[in-house]
Scaffold this active site. Sequence first.
Site, PDB file in Angstrom:
ATOM      1  N   GLY A 117       0.861  -1.181   0.000  1.00 55.37           N
ATOM      2  CA  GLY A 117       0.000   0.000   0.000  1.00 55.37           C
ATOM      3  C   GLY A 117       0.899   1.234   0.000  1.00 55.37           C
ATOM      4  O   GLY A 117       1.887   1.297   0.752  1.00 55.37           O
ATOM      5  N   ASP A 164      -1.713   4.175  -6.175  1.00 53.49           N
ATOM      6  CA  ASP A 164      -0.277   4.054  -5.908  1.00 53.49           C
ATOM      7  C   ASP A 164       0.512   5.208  -6.491  1.00 53.49           C
ATOM      8  O   ASP A 164       1.593   5.533  -6.017  1.00 53.49           O
ATOM      9  CB  ASP A 164       0.248   2.733  -6.470  1.00 53.49           C
ATOM     10  CG  ASP A 164      -0.337   1.590  -5.676  1.00 53.49           C
ATOM     11  OD1 ASP A 164      -1.457   1.154  -6.004  1.00 53.49           O
ATOM     12  OD2 ASP A 164       0.299   1.182  -4.687  1.00 53.49           O
TER      13      ASP A 164
HETATM   14  O1  MRU Z   1       0.321  -4.351  -4.347  1.00 54.14           O
HETATM   15  P1  MRU Z   1      -0.221  -3.540  -3.207  1.00 54.14           P
HETATM   16  O2  MRU Z   1      -1.017  -4.342  -2.232  1.00 54.14           O
HETATM   17  O3  MRU Z   1       0.874  -2.722  -2.542  1.00 54.14           O
HETATM   18  O4  MRU Z   1      -1.218  -2.515  -3.890  1.00 54.14           O
HETATM   19  C1  MRU Z   1      -1.902  -1.594  -3.084  1.00 54.14           C
HETATM   20  C2  MRU Z   1      -2.911  -0.817  -3.824  1.00 54.14           C
HETATM   21  O5  MRU Z   1      -3.084  -0.952  -5.018  1.00 54.14           O
HETATM   22  C3  MRU Z   1      -3.661   0.203  -3.037  1.00 54.14           C
HETATM   23  O6  MRU Z   1      -4.936   0.390  -3.580  1.00 54.14           O
HETATM   24  C4  MRU Z   1      -2.902   1.533  -3.122  1.00 54.14           C
HETATM   25  O7  MRU Z   1      -1.580   1.383  -2.675  1.00 54.14           O
HETATM   26  C5  MRU Z   1      -3.548   2.591  -2.328  1.00 54.14           C
HETATM   27  S1  MRU Z   1      -3.236   2.346  -0.596  1.00 54.14           S
HETATM   28  C6  MRU Z   1      -3.881   3.659   0.224  1.00 54.14           C
END
Ligand code: MRU
EC number: 5.3.1.23
Length: 365
Positions: free
Chosen positions: A52, A245
Amino acid sequence: MTGKEMRPIWLDEDLKTVKVIDQRRLPHELIIADLNNLDDIIMAIKEMYVRGAPLIGAAAAYGVYLICLDTQNLDKSDEYLNYECTRLKNARPTAVNLVWAVDRMLSKILQVKKESRIITARTEAENIVEFEAENCRKIGEYGLSLISEISEKKEGKTVNLLTHCNAGWLACIEWGTATAPMYAAHRAGIDIHVWVDETRPLNQGARLTAWELGKAGIKHTVITDNAGGHLMQHHMVDMVITGTDRTTYTGDVANKIGTYLKALAAKDNNIPFYVALPSTTFDWTLRDGIKQIPIEVRDPDEISYIQGKVDGKIKSVLITPEDSPAGNYAFDVTPARLITGFITERGICRASEDDIKNLFPEKSL
Ligand code: MRU
């Protein structure tokens, strides 16, 4: 739960160990992992103990602190610091908070004498953590106004929200981004229900968002990633809220793979599609999200195997033919034109360069 109980990362009392919730094991096991040096932090980001965008940034900030701790021997040069920080920045490519946090840490510590770097790094890492916690709290307040409006229009009937992946407190520091308005609405007594996309391949929705919402007593239902369009066609979704992200200054949004398809379905069904993000997730250097945002491609085994709890133990099970190749694209880009608006710590704006600029005039775009 209070905000402070929603922290997925903290510095231990010994001031040498970074403690994190190992998110790979949730919801079945709540394990706290100790990260003692930069290599541990890089491993935890790559392997997704922490994940995240805002949390990756916070972990990286503590990573820079651990580099400084490791350089008690003051001979370590600025070149060494820069080198280690570059290794850290390369841990994962898509979430811009990683680079943002490392650059902010570096710019602070390179300004002070070597003997002050440890304390400067710790203070700055803590500043970043508190800044992100406060950003999420404000996102909740602004997002609440949108949910209240829908609730009023529906004369108090249940407001159905849909979210993808996990943009909750596990991905941030307290409250989350996409979930902050949900927590705020729930606390304000608004009747909400959340459709939670399971979010293959790593199931951040089914494992993490569902766990978070359940602990908070928020009504929710886990659905397959492909169910959203059907629910929207049948008026079962009032609003979509996701995290991101990396978002360009023109409003293109990179988020977990599948977000784009939800935005297309929302557009086709005239359903508001909001993205909640702190200013730290804007990339103030990129104009064209599709061409310029780096999209992580992860290990195909994350697709071929699925993890679950069997006889009390977490196990991985092969779900594809042994020799079928799999392609694990971890993120996609939703173009600004499909997004109704952004919910930020400064307020709500449309997904356009001008509106983003109005909200953040100090960023030289
Ligand atoms: O691969 P991840 O679990 O790190 O991806 C996270 C996401 O896509 C979230 O939606 C994004 O980081 C927003 S977190 C506030």
